[in-house]
Design an enzyme around this catalytic site. Sequence first.
Site: not given
Length: 348
Positions: A213, A170, A235, A221, A19-20, A199
């Site tokens: 996220h 979570y 958003w 985007k 993962g990240l 974050n």
Amino acid sequence: MTEAAGPVTKRILVTGGTGLVGKAIEKVVADGEGQPDEEWIFVSSKDANLTSAVETKTLFERHKPTHVIHLAAMVGGLFKNIRYNLDFWRRNIHINDNVLHSAYETGVQKVVSCLSTCIFPDKTTYPIDESMVSVSIPTCSLVETPALLYSLLSCPQIHNGPPHSSNFGYSYAKRMIDVQNRAYFEQHGCRFTAVIPTNVFGPHDNFNIEDGHVLPGLIHKVYLAKQTGSALTVWGTGKPRRQFIYSLDLARLFLWVLREYDEVEPIILSVGEDDEVSIREAAEAIIEAMDFRGELVFDTTKADGQFKKTASNAKLQRYLPGFQFTPFKQAVKETCTWFSTNYASARK
């Protein structure tokens, strides 16, 4: 697997290793941050289903780690959390319990787990710090297992209030890692601890627009808007604020925690309070990095989520006063470049 250059005294198992954050740790180790006596083992869901106690125990018995960095989790962005709070709770509770108990049963010397700032109360004072998730085990009943969860949840030393309603499943699952760490220490003397990053973003992130996220979603985007010549729609209002930490910086800090940090109490790993940025500012940094020249639009019919969760990194600064974080715009630029270069294979 990263082989040691000399005699091995540490076998470090990294769950969620593809993962990240796992990929970032693998990179910094490969780039020279590894030590001669360390052997690094990066595993993913392909190696074992960590929601299964049997498969988790088998994984630990196969690799016989002396140390563990526990990153594996069911994760997602705001809208995925809103839809699947129960799933986030159940899967993460199973994963965390299986990993920590297998570590205990197989004699692992140290475990470093990964929490999140979403564990903190939604309604609180800022900046948030480690004391807000502290737990005084002796004041809570540890006699009966069914009573343990209730008594711990009831102790004001742990919870000054509920987490944000958007991702409570979570958040509560992550809070329980800290409870388990302290209980394993009290009952068995285990050196299990945790870090609380803000974050995280960087290469190998999940760039899915619906379920990822905020920052990787925005990068995707912008990439698509630039390809199609359309407007960039963000958003929400763009007003919520976040502290973003580059995954490669977090990876270097994980190595320090594994080797040097000896407290059971968790530690916040974050840039400073002054480095907090709004979602609008994050979008503008991505627009600049990707040279997007179209219109920027905010869809205020979409939820903002938690407005802010400003965290103090004072404890980290006391330990590592000279640590240098990668400047936000530079980290954004490097992440955008990685995504554009690896678009075909990136998670999206």
